[in-house]
Design a protein around this motif. Structure first.
Motif, PDB file in Angstrom:
ATOM      1  N   PRO A  75      36.655  37.701  49.305  1.00  0.00           N
ATOM      2  CA  PRO A  75      35.824  36.571  49.628  1.00  0.00           C
ATOM      3  C   PRO A  75      34.701  36.843  50.244  1.00  0.00           C
ATOM      4  O   PRO A  75      34.528  38.046  50.801  1.00  0.00           O
ATOM      5  N   ASP A  76      33.708  36.215  50.184  1.00  0.00           N
ATOM      6  CA  ASP A  76      32.484  36.151  50.935  1.00  0.00           C
ATOM      7  C   ASP A  76      32.649  36.098  52.681  1.00  0.00           C
ATOM      8  O   ASP A  76      32.176  36.793  53.371  1.00  0.00           O
ATOM      9  N   GLU A 101      33.292  31.552  48.739  1.00  0.00           N
ATOM     10  CA  GLU A 101      32.907  32.224  47.638  1.00  0.00           C
ATOM     11  C   GLU A 101      31.643  31.859  47.233  1.00  0.00           C
ATOM     12  O   GLU A 101      31.181  30.615  46.857  1.00  0.00           O
ATOM     13  N   ASP A 111      28.948  32.345  44.422  1.00  0.00           N
ATOM     14  CA  ASP A 111      28.894  32.846  43.200  1.00  0.00           C
ATOM     15  C   ASP A 111      27.700  32.537  42.420  1.00  0.00           C
ATOM     16  O   ASP A 111      27.607  31.359  41.846  1.00  0.00           O
ATOM     17  N   LYS A 114      38.263  32.795  39.429  1.00  0.00           N
ATOM     18  CA  LYS A 114      38.545  33.034  40.881  1.00  0.00           C
ATOM     19  C   LYS A 114      39.301  31.907  41.377  1.00  0.00           C
ATOM     20  O   LYS A 114      40.339  32.141  42.405  1.00  0.00           O
TER      21      LYS A 114
END
Length: 212
Positions: free
Chosen positions: A97-98, A128, A130, A138
């Motif tokens: 994940p971020d 996340e 995106d 995801k």
């Protein structure tokens, strides 16, 4: 045979590899280590390698600072796990994940030097970013990894998802921070177009104090 597809935008470059075995995925993780400028997602033979650019990284950093302010003002402990690799061999799924955090389960992992989802609980919250559409599902990956809460942001729209049994259900409020609505958080995430970063963080802290 490995098939490769690469897409590039102002926010992210994505490379999708197909027909990648779990053992190859594990070997890749060991060889490249965690000191790299890209993140991966794996789902039953499909491997996506994403290289983030400025438009991606700015909201990632912003959201992390918001989480820190929330925890600080609420007086709760959290354990930040950043972009650690979350994976389960039995599910043949993995993702970075971020940002992710242990909040409710922070005491269970506080003294751990390594976090393996085979023996440790998953993070309570994952974020996340995106900006461009990923080829990977995801939600299915995070569901298999049993992450209770997911925030998904595409640069314009923020969504909160709660895991209910095996599926994510979109919700208006956070589990980890119940007074935080998706609409209000989205407003702060998009406000850097009109506010400097320090002014934004000060405004967010004031908002949190008023809420609690």
């Amino acid at each position: 045979m490995i098939a490769t597809t690469t897409t590039t935008s102002l926010a992210e470059q994505r490379t999708l590899l197909e027909n990648i075995s779990w053992s190859t995925f594990e070997t890749l993780l060991k060889e490249i280590g965690d000191k790299r400028g890209y993140r991966i997602a794996y789902d039953n033979g499909m491997l996506e390698i994403m290289s983030p650019l400025y438009k991606h990284e700015n909201p990632k950093i912003r959201s992390d600072r918001f989480i820190f302010i929330l925890a600080e003002e609420l007086g709760i402990e959290i354990k930040s796990a950043g972009s650690m690799t979350l994976k389960r061999e039995r599910a043949k799924k993995g993702i970075e994940p971020d940002n992710c955090y242990y909040i409710q389960n922070e005491p269970a992992v506080r003294d751990r030097e390594e976090l393996d989802l085979e023996t440790a609980p998953p993070p309570d919250l994952a974020i996340e970013i995106d900006i461009t559409s990923s080829s990977m599902n995801k939600l299915a990956i995070y569901s298999a990894l049993r992450v209770p809460e997911l925030w998904l942001y595409n640069g314009r729209v923020l969504k909160f998802y709660h895991l209910v049994e095996t599926e994510y259900i979109e919700r208006d409020f956070s589990i980890a921070f119940p007074f935080v609505s998706v609409a209000e958080m989205a407003g702060f995430l998009t406000r850097t177009q009109t506010m400097g970063e320090m002014a934004l963080l000060k405004s967010f802290r004031t908002w949190v104090k008023e809420k609690i």
